[in-house]
Design a protein around this motif. Structure first.
Motif, PDB file in Angstrom:
ATOM      1  N   ASN A  87      14.905  11.509   8.696  1.00 57.11           N
ATOM      2  CA  ASN A  87      14.966  12.942   8.468  1.00 57.11           C
ATOM      3  C   ASN A  87      13.625  13.471   7.971  1.00 57.11           C
ATOM      4  O   ASN A  87      13.220  13.180   6.852  1.00 57.11           O
ATOM      5  N   PRO A  88      12.937  14.292   8.798  1.00 59.13           N
ATOM      6  CA  PRO A  88      11.615  14.780   8.382  1.00 59.13           C
ATOM      7  C   PRO A  88      11.662  15.663   7.135  1.00 59.13           C
ATOM      8  O   PRO A  88      10.722  15.676   6.352  1.00 59.13           O
ATOM      9  N   ASP A  89      12.753  16.399   6.922  1.00 54.54           N
ATOM     10  CA  ASP A  89      12.836  17.240   5.727  1.00 54.54           C
ATOM     11  C   ASP A  89      12.867  16.389   4.466  1.00 54.54           C
ATOM     12  O   ASP A  89      12.221  16.719   3.475  1.00 54.54           O
ATOM     13  N   ILE A  90      13.586  15.298   4.502  1.00 53.39           N
ATOM     14  CA  ILE A  90      13.652  14.417   3.334  1.00 53.39           C
ATOM     15  C   ILE A  90      12.292  13.769   3.094  1.00 53.39           C
ATOM     16  O   ILE A  90      11.847  13.648   1.958  1.00 53.39           O
ATOM     17  N   ARG A  91      11.610  13.374   4.174  1.00 51.68           N
ATOM     18  CA  ARG A  91      10.268  12.799   4.026  1.00 51.68           C
ATOM     19  C   ARG A  91       9.316  13.836   3.437  1.00 51.68           C
ATOM     20  O   ARG A  91       8.488  13.510   2.588  1.00 51.68           O
ATOM     21  N   ARG A  92       9.423  15.064   3.880  1.00 50.82           N
ATOM     22  CA  ARG A  92       8.557  16.133   3.380  1.00 50.82           C
ATOM     23  C   ARG A  92       8.802  16.372   1.893  1.00 50.82           C
ATOM     24  O   ARG A  92       7.862  16.525   1.113  1.00 50.82           O
ATOM     25  N   ILE A  93      10.059  16.378   1.490  1.00 51.74           N
ATOM     26  CA  ILE A  93      10.393  16.569   0.079  1.00 51.74           C
ATOM     27  C   ILE A  93       9.850  15.409  -0.754  1.00 51.74           C
ATOM     28  O   ILE A  93       9.302  15.618  -1.838  1.00 51.74           O
ATOM     29  N   ALA A  94       9.981  14.195  -0.250  1.00 49.55           N
ATOM     30  CA  ALA A  94       9.445  13.033  -0.965  1.00 49.55           C
ATOM     31  C   ALA A  94       7.936  13.141  -1.110  1.00 49.55           C
ATOM     32  O   ALA A  94       7.384  12.826  -2.167  1.00 49.55           O
ATOM     33  N   ALA A  95       7.255  13.602  -0.057  1.00 50.84           N
ATOM     34  CA  ALA A  95       5.805  13.765  -0.128  1.00 50.84           C
ATOM     35  C   ALA A  95       5.433  14.836  -1.151  1.00 50.84           C
ATOM     36  O   ALA A  95       4.470  14.682  -1.903  1.00 50.84           O
ATOM     37  N   LEU A  96       6.194  15.926  -1.196  1.00 56.60           N
ATOM     38  CA  LEU A  96       5.924  16.979  -2.180  1.00 56.60           C
ATOM     39  C   LEU A  96       6.141  16.465  -3.603  1.00 56.60           C
ATOM     40  O   LEU A  96       5.355  16.770  -4.497  1.00 56.60           O
ATOM     41  N   ARG A  97       7.195  15.690  -3.800  1.00 64.05           N
ATOM     42  CA  ARG A  97       7.434  15.126  -5.134  1.00 64.05           C
ATOM     43  C   ARG A  97       6.283  14.220  -5.560  1.00 64.05           C
ATOM     44  O   ARG A  97       5.860  14.243  -6.713  1.00 64.05           O
ATOM     45  N   ALA A  98       5.784  13.428  -4.624  1.00 58.55           N
ATOM     46  CA  ALA A  98       4.639  12.564  -4.939  1.00 58.55           C
ATOM     47  C   ALA A  98       3.424  13.412  -5.298  1.00 58.55           C
ATOM     48  O   ALA A  98       2.672  13.087  -6.222  1.00 58.55           O
ATOM     49  N   ILE A 146       0.845  -1.199   0.000  1.00 61.27           N
ATOM     50  CA  ILE A 146       0.000   0.000   0.000  1.00 61.27           C
ATOM     51  C   ILE A 146       0.875   1.242   0.000  1.00 61.27           C
ATOM     52  O   ILE A 146       0.662   2.175  -0.767  1.00 61.27           O
ATOM     53  N   ARG A 147       1.877   1.248   0.884  1.00 66.18           N
ATOM     54  CA  ARG A 147       2.782   2.405   0.976  1.00 66.18           C
ATOM     55  C   ARG A 147       3.522   2.604  -0.339  1.00 66.18           C
ATOM     56  O   ARG A 147       3.661   3.728  -0.813  1.00 66.18           O
ATOM     57  N   ALA A 148       3.986   1.531  -0.950  1.00 67.28           N
ATOM     58  CA  ALA A 148       4.689   1.642  -2.225  1.00 67.28           C
ATOM     59  C   ALA A 148       3.768   2.209  -3.308  1.00 67.28           C
ATOM     60  O   ALA A 148       4.182   3.063  -4.097  1.00 67.28           O
ATOM     61  N   ALA A 149       2.521   1.765  -3.325  1.00 69.50           N
ATOM     62  CA  ALA A 149       1.565   2.290  -4.311  1.00 69.50           C
ATOM     63  C   ALA A 149       1.320   3.776  -4.085  1.00 69.50           C
ATOM     64  O   ALA A 149       1.248   4.552  -5.037  1.00 69.50           O
ATOM     65  N   GLN A 150       1.218   4.186  -2.830  1.00 70.86           N
ATOM     66  CA  GLN A 150       1.023   5.599  -2.520  1.00 70.86           C
ATOM     67  C   GLN A 150       2.215   6.437  -2.984  1.00 70.86           C
ATOM     68  O   GLN A 150       2.055   7.571  -3.407  1.00 70.86           O
ATOM     69  N   MET A 151       3.394   5.856  -2.894  1.00 68.99           N
ATOM     70  CA  MET A 151       4.607   6.564  -3.295  1.00 68.99           C
ATOM     71  C   MET A 151       4.941   6.351  -4.767  1.00 68.99           C
ATOM     72  O   MET A 151       5.947   6.850  -5.259  1.00 68.99           O
ATOM     73  N   GLU A 152       4.075   5.599  -5.466  1.00 74.07           N
ATOM     74  CA  GLU A 152       4.264   5.299  -6.882  1.00 74.07           C
ATOM     75  C   GLU A 152       5.614   4.645  -7.138  1.00 74.07           C
ATOM     76  O   GLU A 152       6.379   5.039  -8.018  1.00 74.07           O
ATOM     77  N   THR A 153       5.904   3.625  -6.341  1.00 83.29           N
ATOM     78  CA  THR A 153       7.137   2.878  -6.482  1.00 83.29           C
ATOM     79  C   THR A 153       6.838   1.416  -6.170  1.00 83.29           C
ATOM     80  O   THR A 153       5.683   1.024  -6.086  1.00 83.29           O
ATOM     81  N   VAL A 177       7.826  -2.193  -3.743  1.00 85.17           N
ATOM     82  CA  VAL A 177       8.368  -2.598  -2.448  1.00 85.17           C
ATOM     83  C   VAL A 177       9.870  -2.825  -2.587  1.00 85.17           C
ATOM     84  O   VAL A 177      10.653  -2.420  -1.725  1.00 85.17           O
ATOM     85  N   SER A 178      10.292  -3.431  -3.691  1.00 84.01           N
ATOM     86  CA  SER A 178      11.725  -3.652  -3.924  1.00 84.01           C
ATOM     87  C   SER A 178      12.490  -2.335  -3.930  1.00 84.01           C
ATOM     88  O   SER A 178      13.563  -2.231  -3.331  1.00 84.01           O
ATOM     89  N   ALA A 179      11.955  -1.325  -4.611  1.00 88.76           N
ATOM     90  CA  ALA A 179      12.626  -0.028  -4.663  1.00 88.76           C
ATOM     91  C   ALA A 179      12.672   0.622  -3.281  1.00 88.76           C
ATOM     92  O   ALA A 179      13.670   1.251  -2.916  1.00 88.76           O
ATOM     93  N   MET A 180      11.597   0.460  -2.501  1.00 85.77           N
ATOM     94  CA  MET A 180      11.603   1.017  -1.144  1.00 85.77           C
ATOM     95  C   MET A 180      12.686   0.359  -0.296  1.00 85.77           C
ATOM     96  O   MET A 180      13.425   1.054   0.419  1.00 85.77           O
ATOM     97  N   VAL A 181      12.798  -0.965  -0.361  1.00 86.31           N
ATOM     98  CA  VAL A 181      13.817  -1.682   0.412  1.00 86.31           C
ATOM     99  C   VAL A 181      15.208  -1.282  -0.071  1.00 86.31           C
ATOM    100  O   VAL A 181      16.107  -1.011   0.732  1.00 86.31           O
ATOM    101  N   ARG A 182      15.401  -1.229  -1.394  1.00 88.33           N
ATOM    102  CA  ARG A 182      16.692  -0.842  -1.954  1.00 88.33           C
ATOM    103  C   ARG A 182      17.098   0.553  -1.481  1.00 88.33           C
ATOM    104  O   ARG A 182      18.222   0.770  -1.026  1.00 88.33           O
ATOM    105  N   ASP A 183      16.166   1.510  -1.554  1.00 83.49           N
ATOM    106  CA  ASP A 183      16.459   2.875  -1.107  1.00 83.49           C
ATOM    107  C   ASP A 183      16.764   2.913   0.388  1.00 83.49           C
ATOM    108  O   ASP A 183      17.684   3.607   0.825  1.00 83.49           O
ATOM    109  N   PHE A 184      15.987   2.164   1.150  1.00 78.58           N
ATOM    110  CA  PHE A 184      16.204   2.105   2.591  1.00 78.58           C
ATOM    111  C   PHE A 184      17.608   1.599   2.906  1.00 78.58           C
ATOM    112  O   PHE A 184      18.336   2.187   3.707  1.00 78.58           O
TER     113      PHE A 184
END
Length: 87
Positions: free
Chosen positions: A46-57, A20-27, A29-36
Motif C-alpha cells: 500500500n503506497p499510502d502506508i509507505r508514504r505515512i511511514a516515510a513521513l513519520r521517519a 541499511i533499510r532498517a537503519a534508515q527507518m530507525e528500527t 531487521v527483526s522489527a521489520m520482519v515482525r511487522d511484515f
C-alpha cells in the motif's frame, strides 16, 4: 504476548540491504520482519502506508534536530527532505 525466536537464512547482500533499510527507518531487521509477517505484507503493498511511514521517519529526524524550547528549530535541508521522499 509471548514471543518466539526464529532463524532465517538469507544471502549476505540481502542482509546488508536489510540492515541499511532498517537503519534508515530507525528500527531493527527483526522489527521489520515482525511487522511484515504481522501485516501480511499489506504495508509494503500500500503506497499510502509507505508514504505515512516515510513521513513519520522524517518527523523523527526533525524531532532529533529540535533544540530546547528556548532555541529555534533547525529546519531540514532541501536535500534531506528529498532524500526521504525518494526512498
Amino acid at each position: 504476548m509471548k514471543t518466539k525466536n526464529i532463524t532465517l537464512k538469507i544471502d549476505a547482500e540481502t542482509y546488508r540491504r536489510a540492515r541499511i533499510r532498517a537503519a534508515q527507518m530507525e528500527t531493527s531487521v527483526s522489527a521489520m520482519v515482525r511487522d511484515f509477517l504481522a501485516e501480511g505484507n499489506t504495508k509494503a503493498a500500500n503506497p499510502d502506508i509507505r508514504r505515512i511511514a516515510a513521513l513519520r521517519a522524517l518527523y523523527r529526524k526533525a524531532e532529533r534536530r529540535a533544540q530546547p524550547a528556548s532555541a529555534p528549530l533547525t529546519p531540514l535541508t532541501r536535500e534531506e527532505i528529498h532524500a526521504e521522499r525518494l526512498r
